[in-house]
Design an enzyme around this catalytic site. Sequence first.
Site, PDB file in Angstrom:
ATOM      1  N   ALA A 152       0.832  -1.209   0.000  1.00 18.27           N
ATOM      2  CA  ALA A 152       0.000   0.000   0.000  1.00 18.27           C
ATOM      3  C   ALA A 152       0.864   1.255   0.000  1.00 18.27           C
ATOM      4  CB  ALA A 152      -0.924  -0.004   1.217  1.00 18.27           C
ATOM      5  N   TYR A 153       1.929   1.244   0.794  1.00 16.64           N
ATOM      6  CA  TYR A 153       2.829   2.400   0.845  1.00 16.64           C
ATOM      7  C   TYR A 153       3.557   2.584  -0.482  1.00 16.64           C
ATOM      8  CZ  TYR A 153       6.784   5.313   2.336  1.00 16.64           C
ATOM      9  OH  TYR A 153       7.722   6.306   2.438  1.00 16.64           O
ATOM     10  N   ALA A 154       4.110   1.496  -1.012  1.00 17.40           N
ATOM     11  CA  ALA A 154       4.835   1.591  -2.275  1.00 17.40           C
ATOM     12  C   ALA A 154       3.919   2.026  -3.407  1.00 17.40           C
ATOM     13  CB  ALA A 154       5.487   0.247  -2.601  1.00 17.40           C
ATOM     14  N   SER A 156       1.417   4.069  -3.149  1.00 18.15           N
ATOM     15  CA  SER A 156       1.230   5.517  -3.037  1.00 18.15           C
ATOM     16  C   SER A 156       2.441   6.266  -3.577  1.00 18.15           C
ATOM     17  CB  SER A 156       0.953   5.913  -1.581  1.00 18.15           C
ATOM     18  OG  SER A 156       2.117   5.861  -0.773  1.00 18.15           O
ATOM     19  N   LYS A 157       3.618   5.728  -3.346  1.00 17.18           N
ATOM     20  CA  LYS A 157       4.829   6.402  -3.801  1.00 17.18           C
ATOM     21  C   LYS A 157       5.077   6.170  -5.289  1.00 17.18           C
ATOM     22  CE  LYS A 157       6.071   8.428   0.005  1.00 17.18           C
ATOM     23  NZ  LYS A 157       6.166   9.905   0.090  1.00 17.18           N
TER      24      LYS A 157
END
Length: 244
Positions: A152-154, A156-157
């Site tokens: 999920a974090y990757a 977004s980035k």
Amino acid sequence: MTNDGRTAIVTGASRGIGKAIAERLAHDGFAVVVNYASQAAEAQQTIESIKAAGGRAIAMQADVADEAAVAAMFDTATREFGGIDVVVSCAGIMVLGPVAEFDLDAFDRMHRINVRGTFIVDQFAARHVRNGGAIINVSTSAERQGLPGYAAYAASKGAVEAIGMILARELRGRDITVNTVAPGPTATDLFLNGKDEATIDRLAKLNPLERLGTPADIAEVVSFLAGRTRWVNGQVIYANGGMN
């Protein structure tokens, strides 16, 4: 290049990488707008650190995902310092967890800040940064590692990187560079929170220098893109000690 008379806005600058970037750009001669969401005391510490070193800075509270707040921040920067030359979009949060179990409210909150926030800040930067300036987004090296729990974090980035790459081409003819810095594991509260020593040691040794990055390591790359090159544009710069 002298940066006297030039102004930078740094979002998420109350602590960690954003704080180091704000301090480094002030050292380079920029007047700095130190943006923060809720950490007012920490933002004031950043301001005091900059002023103690002879720099100029003001703090500005703004939720980067709120376009009215971002508009007010850009208006304040222009009123206080006469214009805007560099914008660094560093504000972001990191929530980790496996895809199958990830909390969707946390997903939405993270993407609101990381994706919508970067998009809005870049939107206003595209409208207001003066010719000869720079827009710099902050991403992550995690997406290239494919580490479990980082989906999920990757994601977004990955969106942040796409925004920067395309914006660089949309600003054709403006003499404004747009780049993204993608740090590897860096010793900040954001990274260290919730990790045990064994995990931190394992991640530190992913790169051949066998250490975590420091906020100053990342700030050095931003400094280069902000004021010491005009020929790097539309790129993702992986600042991770050779991890990838």
